[in-house]
Design an enzyme around this catalytic site. Sequence first.
Site, PDB file in Angstrom:
ATOM      1  N   ARG A  80       0.815  -1.222   0.000  1.00  0.00           N
ATOM      2  CA  ARG A  80       0.000   0.000   0.000  1.00  0.00           C
ATOM      3  C   ARG A  80       0.845   1.268   0.000  1.00  0.00           C
ATOM      4  O   ARG A  80       0.413   2.290  -0.502  1.00  0.00           O
ATOM      5  CB  ARG A  80      -0.912   0.032   1.233  1.00  0.00           C
ATOM      6  CG  ARG A  80      -1.685  -1.240   1.535  1.00  0.00           C
ATOM      7  CD  ARG A  80      -2.712  -1.570   0.498  1.00  0.00           C
ATOM      8  NE  ARG A  80      -3.479  -2.747   0.902  1.00  0.00           N
ATOM      9  CZ  ARG A  80      -4.024  -3.598   0.055  1.00  0.00           C
ATOM     10  NH1 ARG A  80      -3.885  -3.405  -1.252  1.00  0.00           N
ATOM     11  NH2 ARG A  80      -4.705  -4.633   0.485  1.00  0.00           N
ATOM     12  N   LYS A  85      -0.687 -14.414   8.854  1.00  0.00           N
ATOM     13  CA  LYS A  85      -1.909 -14.703   8.107  1.00  0.00           C
ATOM     14  C   LYS A  85      -1.610 -15.748   7.028  1.00  0.00           C
ATOM     15  O   LYS A  85      -0.440 -15.925   6.662  1.00  0.00           O
ATOM     16  CB  LYS A  85      -2.482 -13.422   7.492  1.00  0.00           C
ATOM     17  CG  LYS A  85      -1.557 -12.713   6.486  1.00  0.00           C
ATOM     18  CD  LYS A  85      -2.173 -11.403   6.045  1.00  0.00           C
ATOM     19  CE  LYS A  85      -1.373 -10.777   4.904  1.00  0.00           C
ATOM     20  NZ  LYS A  85      -1.899  -9.454   4.509  1.00  0.00           N
ATOM     21  N   HIS A  98     -11.077 -14.177  -1.497  1.00  0.00           N
ATOM     22  CA  HIS A  98     -11.753 -12.908  -1.762  1.00  0.00           C
ATOM     23  C   HIS A  98     -13.082 -13.133  -2.487  1.00  0.00           C
ATOM     24  O   HIS A  98     -13.943 -12.249  -2.481  1.00  0.00           O
ATOM     25  CB  HIS A  98     -10.865 -11.998  -2.618  1.00  0.00           C
ATOM     26  CG  HIS A  98      -9.664 -11.481  -1.894  1.00  0.00           C
ATOM     27  ND1 HIS A  98      -8.489 -12.175  -1.855  1.00  0.00           N
ATOM     28  CD2 HIS A  98      -9.467 -10.347  -1.175  1.00  0.00           C
ATOM     29  CE1 HIS A  98      -7.599 -11.490  -1.141  1.00  0.00           C
ATOM     30  NE2 HIS A  98      -8.172 -10.388  -0.727  1.00  0.00           N
ATOM     31  N   ASP A 112      -9.904 -12.064   8.974  1.00  0.00           N
ATOM     32  CA  ASP A 112      -9.679 -11.453   7.677  1.00  0.00           C
ATOM     33  C   ASP A 112     -10.932 -10.624   7.368  1.00  0.00           C
ATOM     34  O   ASP A 112     -11.939 -10.697   8.087  1.00  0.00           O
ATOM     35  CB  ASP A 112      -9.445 -12.533   6.620  1.00  0.00           C
ATOM     36  CG  ASP A 112      -8.664 -12.028   5.409  1.00  0.00           C
ATOM     37  OD1 ASP A 112      -8.506 -10.793   5.269  1.00  0.00           O
ATOM     38  OD2 ASP A 112      -8.209 -12.855   4.605  1.00  0.00           O
TER      39      ASP A 112
END
Length: 395
Positions: free
Chosen positions: A132, A218, A231, A301
């Site tokens: 990011r 994770k 996702h 998550d």
Amino acid sequence: MFRRRAWAVAAAMVVGLSALNVSATASAHPTEGAPATTADADPPGSHGRAEALVAEMTTAEQAASIVMGHIPTTDASALSTYMAQGLGGFILMGANIPATDGELVALTTALTVDPEFPPLIAIDQEGGIVSRLPGDDYASSTTLKTLPVADTSAAFSARAALVAKMGIGVDFGTVADVTADPASFIYGRALGTDPTSSADRVEAATIAQEQVVASTLKHFPGHGAAPGDSHHAIPTTGETLEEWRANDAVPFVAGIDAGASLLMFGHLAYTAVDSAPASLSARWHEIAREELGFDGVIVTDDLGMLQSSGLPEYSDPVVNAVTAVVAGSDLVLMIAGSTADTASEIVAGITAAVDAGTLPAERLADAATRVLSLRLQSTASSARWSLCAECEPAG
């Protein structure tokens, strides 16, 4: 009791040396390094203080304190208003990253409504595929899996400093999933291709980050065995618990033993253990706590991913959040589909579940205490770090 980040001088010296190594090998950033910290021992009593503070909270305040929210904006005023509802954390996504470092620091400052009880400000800064923050050209999983373990230490030392520089205290950055299949959704993000190589690098990444930020493992219990992208679906595997212990569990054990502050549960179904996704499974939470000995903060998550699976039983984010907390999660994360009202709806749902008796009050208090304890550690620590300004690139 709770696992503490070790702000020891000796460990800090190792991190400082790793930073020099990173800057010496990352020629794209010859002036950037990682943390050189010197500090007192980790602050004592944060758990006891957290427990006392949580006991004074209303049920709604406890509920708000275990929600990590998100809204896609760089408007500092809007973010401050959003956090004023008492949320325990905020996750920065791409839509929250402004043009300059100064603007980002101002933004993360705005997220802290009460400096005495700062929220957990988090980011997915794995480096490489998932990154990011601009300026992170340090080695990432795509190359680290084939490099010496020391390179992982150096890269994540530098990465942690970059995260901390922006006023971010939690990095959802350590992928402990393991797979040797290049076609796997998680292969490019995994730090190793077998349990041992992955465990070595997960341990190194955890130790490096924990000197400066709270690191996260994770996606427990591991994407490697469960094909598919969580996702958009609920990846499923028939791997038995015994098989898991010998394979996918190994990197998570290494990261837990190395002191990871958070453990992120994935939306993955190991049907031989529990038909429910791990994030909603009491059995998997029991395994993490009692078998693996994890005593930090368990975070889900993104609960929005459950909705994106298209399965009707996971269509309600409030129900998903309550189920996760009942199962044993301490911090519920909501990103996909989140609006300015979603967090407050989740808070109201958790509160109502306690009032109805479907969520034991003791379970909510335990979750709130774990989250607040981690928040208090960040305020009590006297750690100091600096970016290397004089490191030279490799010749």
